[in-house]
Design an enzyme around this catalytic site. Structure first.
Site, PDB file in Angstrom:
ATOM      1  N   HIS A 137       0.839  -1.245  -0.002  1.00  0.00           N
ATOM      2  CA  HIS A 137       0.085  -0.034  -0.043  1.00  0.00           C
ATOM      3  C   HIS A 137       0.949   1.279  -0.003  1.00  0.00           C
ATOM      4  CE1 HIS A 137      -2.537   3.085   1.749  1.00  0.00           C
ATOM      5  NE2 HIS A 137      -3.846   2.189   1.511  1.00  0.00           N
ATOM      6  N   ASP A 214       3.146  -4.768   8.103  1.00  0.00           N
ATOM      7  CA  ASP A 214       1.959  -3.857   7.746  1.00  0.00           C
ATOM      8  C   ASP A 214       0.801  -4.936   8.040  1.00  0.00           C
ATOM      9  OD1 ASP A 214      -0.228  -2.553   6.820  1.00  0.00           O
ATOM     10  OD2 ASP A 214       0.589  -2.056   5.013  1.00  0.00           O
ATOM     11  N   GLN A 217      -4.575  -4.972   6.655  1.00  0.00           N
ATOM     12  CA  GLN A 217      -5.569  -5.877   6.125  1.00  0.00           C
ATOM     13  C   GLN A 217      -5.712  -7.214   6.823  1.00  0.00           C
ATOM     14  OE1 GLN A 217      -7.704  -4.956   3.760  1.00  0.00           O
ATOM     15  NE2 GLN A 217      -6.911  -3.048   3.489  1.00  0.00           N
ATOM     16  N   LYS A 240     -10.391  -0.952  10.462  1.00  0.00           N
ATOM     17  CA  LYS A 240     -10.349  -2.279   9.407  1.00  0.00           C
ATOM     18  C   LYS A 240     -10.766  -3.347  10.400  1.00  0.00           C
ATOM     19  CE  LYS A 240      -7.292  -0.388   6.349  1.00  0.00           C
ATOM     20  NZ  LYS A 240      -7.691   0.217   5.019  1.00  0.00           N
ATOM     21  N   CYS A 378      -4.977   2.579  -3.748  1.00  0.00           N
ATOM     22  CA  CYS A 378      -3.551   3.136  -3.003  1.00  0.00           C
ATOM     23  C   CYS A 378      -2.301   2.046  -3.383  1.00  0.00           C
ATOM     24  CB  CYS A 378      -3.872   3.286  -1.510  1.00  0.00           C
ATOM     25  SG  CYS A 378      -4.833   4.575  -1.264  1.00  0.00           S
TER      26      CYS A 378
HETATM   27  N1  PLP Z   1      -1.692  -0.854   4.430  1.00  0.00           N
HETATM   28  C1  PLP Z   1      -2.391  -1.422   3.932  1.00  0.00           C
HETATM   29  C2  PLP Z   1      -2.176  -2.859   3.335  1.00  0.00           C
HETATM   30  C3  PLP Z   1      -3.792  -0.905   3.907  1.00  0.00           C
HETATM   31  O1  PLP Z   1      -4.733  -1.414   3.077  1.00  0.00           O
HETATM   32  C4  PLP Z   1      -3.864   0.357   4.266  1.00  0.00           C
HETATM   33  C5  PLP Z   1      -5.390   0.893   4.162  1.00  0.00           C
HETATM   34  O2  PLP Z   1      -6.147   0.470   3.177  1.00  0.00           O
HETATM   35  C6  PLP Z   1      -3.102   0.901   4.959  1.00  0.00           C
HETATM   36  C7  PLP Z   1      -1.752   0.356   5.193  1.00  0.00           C
HETATM   37  C8  PLP Z   1      -3.147   2.507   5.562  1.00  0.00           C
HETATM   38  O3  PLP Z   1      -4.460   2.236   6.820  1.00  0.00           O
HETATM   39  P1  PLP Z   1      -4.732   3.629   7.352  1.00  0.00           P
HETATM   40  O4  PLP Z   1      -5.512   4.464   6.192  1.00  0.00           O
HETATM   41  O5  PLP Z   1      -5.981   3.115   8.153  1.00  0.00           O
HETATM   42  O6  PLP Z   1      -3.672   4.283   8.019  1.00  0.00           O
END
Ligand code: PLP
Length: 420
Positions: A137, A214, A217, A240, A378
């Site tokens: 992401h 990370d 998800q 999430k 993203c």
């Molecule tokens: N990493 C992954 C794999 C994601 O899917 C997302 C959000 O969709 C994020 C990071 C960023 O999360 P947040 O916008 O809640 O900080």
């Protein structure tokens, strides 16, 4: 279309929880959109909240609201107790060793930025290599790009295969004595691919690199045990996992967090401030400058309790069944291609249809009450790799059932016919 999986009841009768009762726990799901029952399949972007989370947050504001850690009055003490109890709930959920290792952030993005700034500036130096994968992401790409530019680091990218799996042999080749940090997703939001995390962490540790996971998800779809994984950092977002927005977690191993400089500064993260110098608070407060998201953290604990009650393994098994059902049904649609066909995947079905623009499809699905996400998710490098500008993504949560998938299929067929 293959009808072998079409007997919804036989699929859902085996469930360890009552899916209809679960759906009733989420008040938002019972509404109609454009005259159709809402089918919510945008959980990768954000999940819905069960009544218990909504009630917990409003109960906090109704009864206990005050600032934490500062007041000696009753409300401040209650707020502090609930805030710190929430920290313990998170600690137990991911099996961290100590509450000191659980830092409240605003979300995954802030957690990753915290590591990039604090660990990066404190422990990395020019010429060091940071490894990420091609399926990250943007939140796990851009902080490392910026840091690399600032510090003269080398950012290396682990390639993915045409199935959307991490190219493990290529990863091993990229690992070397200069690798100082691996920042890797556990579950790709654009593809649904699950990475071979434990093997990667062990391989990274073998060259003395640290590992940030990370988990944005993964957290709502799979059991996370930070001690079994032995990761150095783990980041996730409350929204999430059926909890409020604006709250997230950074887990870090205690000795690493101890060794890192503060990320932001201000109230709560200090012990003593004077114009001759300032001493910093102990963990985890050293990384929690300013008034935290108290209601969010308490809501997060309620979300985690909800998931724990259902059992994350039961949730994973249910979603696996629904994803297989969805994959088979969607593949029967003419001209539909699934993007992300990893053997080990969860929660996400990204696709495109010949001659159909994803934005048009998403709009027509919305008109039929089906909420999906269209775009680059993203994860622009993933789109570039697969030669598409966008996909349509249906992403699952514990409350989705095969009826939701049937509605998605019917709406997609209808929309594709209209757009052809
Ligand atoms: N990493 C992954 C794999 C994601 O899917 C997302 C959000 O969709 C994020 C990071 C960023 O999360 P947040 O916008 O809640 O900080």
């Amino acid at each position: 279309m293959n009808a072998s999986l079409s007997s919804n009841n036989s699929l859902e009768n085996d469930l360890a929880f009552d899916i209809e009762a679960v759906r009733r726990d989420f008040p938002i799901l019972s509404q109609s959109i454009s005259g159709h029952p809402l089918v919510y399949l945008d959980n990768g972007a954000s999940t819905q909240k069960p009544q218990c989370v909504i009630d917990t947050v409003s109960n906090y504001y109704e009864n206990d609201n005050a600032n934490v850690h500062r007041g000696i009055h009753e409300l401040s003490q209650r707020a502090t107790d609930r805030f710190e109890a929430a920290r313990s709930t998170v600690r137990k959920f991911i099996n961290a060793e100590s509450d000191a290792e659980i830092i409240f952030t605003s979300g995954t993005t802030e957690a990753i930025n915290l590591v990039a700034h604090s660990y990066g500036l404190g422990h990395l130096s020019k010429g060091d290599e940071v490894l990420i994968s091609a399926m990250e992401h943007h939140s796990n790409i851009v902080p490392w790009q910026l840091l690399s530019q600032q510090m003269g680091l080398e950012l290396k990218i682990i390639p993915i295969t045409l199935a959307g799996e991490l190219d493990y042999p290529a990863f091993l080749e990229l690992l070397g004595p200069k690798t100082k940090l691996l920042a890797i997703t556990q579950l790709s939001n654009a593809l649904g691919s699950i990475t071979p995390l434990k093997e990667m962490i062990d391989a990274a540790h073998a060259v003395n690199a640290k590992v940030l996971v990370d988990g944005a998800q993964a957290i709502a779809h799979t059991k996370v045990d930070v001690r079994a994984l032995d990761c150095d950092f783990y980041a996730f977002s409350g929204h999430k996992i059926f909890s409020p927005t604006g709250i997230g977690i950074l887990y870090g191993k205690r000795e690493l967090l101890e060794s890192m400089p503060p990320y932001q500064s201000g109230g709560d993260m200090i012990k003593v401030v004077s114009f001759s110098g300032t001493t910093f608070n102990e963990l985890p407060y050293k990384f929690e400058a300013g008034t935290p998201n108290i209601a969010g953290s308490i809501g997060l604990a309620a979300g985690i309790d909800y998931v724990t009650k259902l059992g994350i393994e039961n949730i994973a098994a249910h979603e696996h069944t629904v994803l297989e059902y969805a994959t088979e049904k969607m593949l029967a649609i003419d001209g539909l291609r699934i993007i992300g066909t990893a053997k080990d995947k969860a929660g996400v079905l990204s696709f495109e249809i010949d001659g159909v623009h994803a934005a048009d499809l998403g709009t027509l699905l919305d008109h039929q009450g089906v909420a999906v996400r269209v775009g680059h998710h993203c994860a622009m490098p993933v789109m570039e790799f697969f030669g598409v500008s966008s996909t349509t993504r249906a992403s699952l949560a514990l409350y989705n059932n095969t009826a939701d998938i049937d509605a998605l299929v019917t709406a997609t067929v209808k929309a594709a016919e209209m757009l052809a």
